[in-house]
Motif scaffolding. Sequence first.
Motif, PDB file in Angstrom:
ATOM      1  N   TYR A 132       0.855  -1.188   0.000  1.00 19.27           N
ATOM      2  CA  TYR A 132       0.000   0.000   0.000  1.00 19.27           C
ATOM      3  C   TYR A 132       0.888   1.233   0.000  1.00 19.27           C
ATOM      4  O   TYR A 132       2.036   1.194   0.452  1.00 19.27           O
ATOM      5  CB  TYR A 132      -0.968   0.016   1.190  1.00 19.27           C
ATOM      6  CG  TYR A 132      -0.327   0.239   2.539  1.00 19.27           C
ATOM      7  CD1 TYR A 132      -0.139   1.526   3.042  1.00 19.27           C
ATOM      8  CD2 TYR A 132       0.077  -0.836   3.329  1.00 19.27           C
ATOM      9  CE1 TYR A 132       0.443   1.744   4.277  1.00 19.27           C
ATOM     10  CE2 TYR A 132       0.659  -0.637   4.568  1.00 19.27           C
ATOM     11  CZ  TYR A 132       0.839   0.653   5.034  1.00 19.27           C
ATOM     12  OH  TYR A 132       1.419   0.852   6.257  1.00 19.27           O
ATOM     13  N   LYS A 133       0.352   2.302  -0.545  1.00 15.85           N
ATOM     14  CA  LYS A 133       1.122   3.537  -0.669  1.00 15.85           C
ATOM     15  C   LYS A 133       1.081   4.312   0.639  1.00 15.85           C
ATOM     16  O   LYS A 133       0.023   4.495   1.232  1.00 15.85           O
ATOM     17  CB  LYS A 133       0.549   4.403  -1.807  1.00 15.85           C
ATOM     18  CG  LYS A 133       1.420   5.605  -2.160  1.00 15.85           C
ATOM     19  CD  LYS A 133       0.821   6.377  -3.334  1.00 15.85           C
ATOM     20  CE  LYS A 133       1.749   7.510  -3.771  1.00 15.85           C
ATOM     21  NZ  LYS A 133       2.075   8.441  -2.686  1.00 15.85           N
ATOM     22  N   ASP A 135       1.162   7.522   3.062  1.00 17.30           N
ATOM     23  CA  ASP A 135       0.660   8.889   2.937  1.00 17.30           C
ATOM     24  C   ASP A 135       1.194   9.719   4.100  1.00 17.30           C
ATOM     25  O   ASP A 135       2.032   9.258   4.879  1.00 17.30           O
ATOM     26  CB  ASP A 135      -0.871   8.922   2.883  1.00 17.30           C
ATOM     27  CG  ASP A 135      -1.516   8.258   4.099  1.00 17.30           C
ATOM     28  OD1 ASP A 135      -0.922   8.318   5.204  1.00 17.30           O
ATOM     29  OD2 ASP A 135      -2.597   7.677   3.962  1.00 17.30           O
ATOM     30  N   GLN A 150      10.258   1.390  -2.963  1.00 14.98           N
ATOM     31  CA  GLN A 150       9.806   2.246  -4.044  1.00 14.98           C
ATOM     32  C   GLN A 150       9.442   1.357  -5.228  1.00 14.98           C
ATOM     33  O   GLN A 150       9.926   0.229  -5.329  1.00 14.98           O
ATOM     34  CB  GLN A 150      10.899   3.236  -4.449  1.00 14.98           C
ATOM     35  CG  GLN A 150      11.202   4.270  -3.380  1.00 14.98           C
ATOM     36  CD  GLN A 150      12.305   5.235  -3.789  1.00 14.98           C
ATOM     37  OE1 GLN A 150      13.271   4.830  -4.424  1.00 14.98           O
ATOM     38  NE2 GLN A 150      12.164   6.497  -3.428  1.00 14.98           N
ATOM     39  N   ASN A 175       6.656   8.158  -3.494  1.00 15.08           N
ATOM     40  CA  ASN A 175       6.753   6.837  -4.118  1.00 15.08           C
ATOM     41  C   ASN A 175       7.224   5.807  -3.106  1.00 15.08           C
ATOM     42  O   ASN A 175       8.058   4.960  -3.395  1.00 15.08           O
ATOM     43  CB  ASN A 175       7.704   6.873  -5.321  1.00 15.08           C
ATOM     44  CG  ASN A 175       7.733   5.555  -6.078  1.00 15.08           C
ATOM     45  OD1 ASN A 175       6.765   4.796  -6.058  1.00 15.08           O
ATOM     46  ND2 ASN A 175       8.857   5.264  -6.712  1.00 15.08           N
ATOM     47  N   HIS A 177       6.148   2.722  -0.578  1.00 17.20           N
ATOM     48  CA  HIS A 177       5.118   1.712  -0.374  1.00 17.20           C
ATOM     49  C   HIS A 177       5.586   0.729   0.684  1.00 17.20           C
ATOM     50  O   HIS A 177       6.779   0.448   0.799  1.00 17.20           O
ATOM     51  CB  HIS A 177       4.832   0.963  -1.679  1.00 17.20           C
ATOM     52  CG  HIS A 177       4.331   1.828  -2.785  1.00 17.20           C
ATOM     53  ND1 HIS A 177       5.161   2.668  -3.513  1.00 17.20           N
ATOM     54  CD2 HIS A 177       3.080   1.999  -3.292  1.00 17.20           C
ATOM     55  CE1 HIS A 177       4.450   3.309  -4.422  1.00 17.20           C
ATOM     56  NE2 HIS A 177       3.184   2.925  -4.313  1.00 17.20           N
ATOM     57  N   VAL A 206      -0.451  -2.569  -5.852  1.00 21.53           N
ATOM     58  CA  VAL A 206      -0.910  -1.599  -4.850  1.00 21.53           C
ATOM     59  C   VAL A 206      -2.365  -1.862  -4.472  1.00 21.53           C
ATOM     60  O   VAL A 206      -3.252  -1.834  -5.316  1.00 21.53           O
ATOM     61  CB  VAL A 206      -0.749  -0.160  -5.365  1.00 21.53           C
ATOM     62  CG1 VAL A 206      -1.194   0.834  -4.282  1.00 21.53           C
ATOM     63  CG2 VAL A 206       0.703   0.115  -5.758  1.00 21.53           C
ATOM     64  N   LYS A 209      -5.155   1.245   1.152  1.00 21.48           N
ATOM     65  CA  LYS A 209      -4.647   1.161   2.519  1.00 21.48           C
ATOM     66  C   LYS A 209      -5.706   0.629   3.482  1.00 21.48           C
ATOM     67  O   LYS A 209      -5.392  -0.110   4.415  1.00 21.48           O
ATOM     68  CB  LYS A 209      -4.170   2.545   2.978  1.00 21.48           C
ATOM     69  CG  LYS A 209      -3.498   2.525   4.339  1.00 21.48           C
ATOM     70  CD  LYS A 209      -2.951   3.888   4.703  1.00 21.48           C
ATOM     71  CE  LYS A 209      -2.287   3.865   6.071  1.00 21.48           C
ATOM     72  NZ  LYS A 209      -1.748   5.179   6.450  1.00 21.48           N
TER      73      LYS A 209
END
Length: 233
Positions: A132-133, A135, A150, A175, A177, A206, A209
């Motif tokens: 998941y990315k 934030d 990345q 970028n 993760h 991906v 989240k």
Amino acid sequence: MRVLALVPARIGSKRLPKKNIKTLFGKPLIAWTIEAAKKSKYIDEIVVSTDDAEIAKIAKKYGAEIPFIRPAEISGDDALSIDVAIHALSHLPKFDWLVFLQPTSPLRSVIDIDNIFEFCQNYKASSAVSVYKLDSHDSDLTLDPNLIYQIDKDFRLNYVVKSFFDENSKKDLSNMHSLNGSIYLAKTDWLTKHKTFIDKDTIGFVMPKKRSVDIDTIEDWNFVEKTVEGLNG
């Protein structure tokens, strides 16, 4: 193409005892993963690798196969997922792909499972793992930095060394993760040869989240309960 879904579920758990069969909204935690796998249009067989008779009984009830009991030497706290996977493949008929689904990721959906297969096929990859990315809420990076990668233009994972976070007080998360532990997918021949789920050619899939929680603590459990309650409400 024959696809095996392998669900690892040992009885031991230091932080949350018997979490794999702890009841989450009326059914054992492991049932959430088995039921998602049963809905997949790609999975041919679902096998649970466990060292415990009670888990085996529950897994069978929800539709999984228990062709063997996992030996003690790969059932302890230090057991590696890859060893569990290689052991299972050595005790089963030939499959072309293995998808490794940990029961501690109950918010993972069949959409995620089917999409990672299609993602892997589209990019002609031999292995893919779910991430998941990060934030802005992850900017303190209290999560394990060893899980941070990345993703390049071809979706391959590039490990981010821990020193990057030690040396940069203001981290660029554009970028970044994190592995979420939800789905590991690989060709079985590739997996047997490389004996790892992640190498230089592995691609990152991906996931949202909100579906990336990996239950390890009571705080994680409480979060998942509130999330499921919100979805049902």
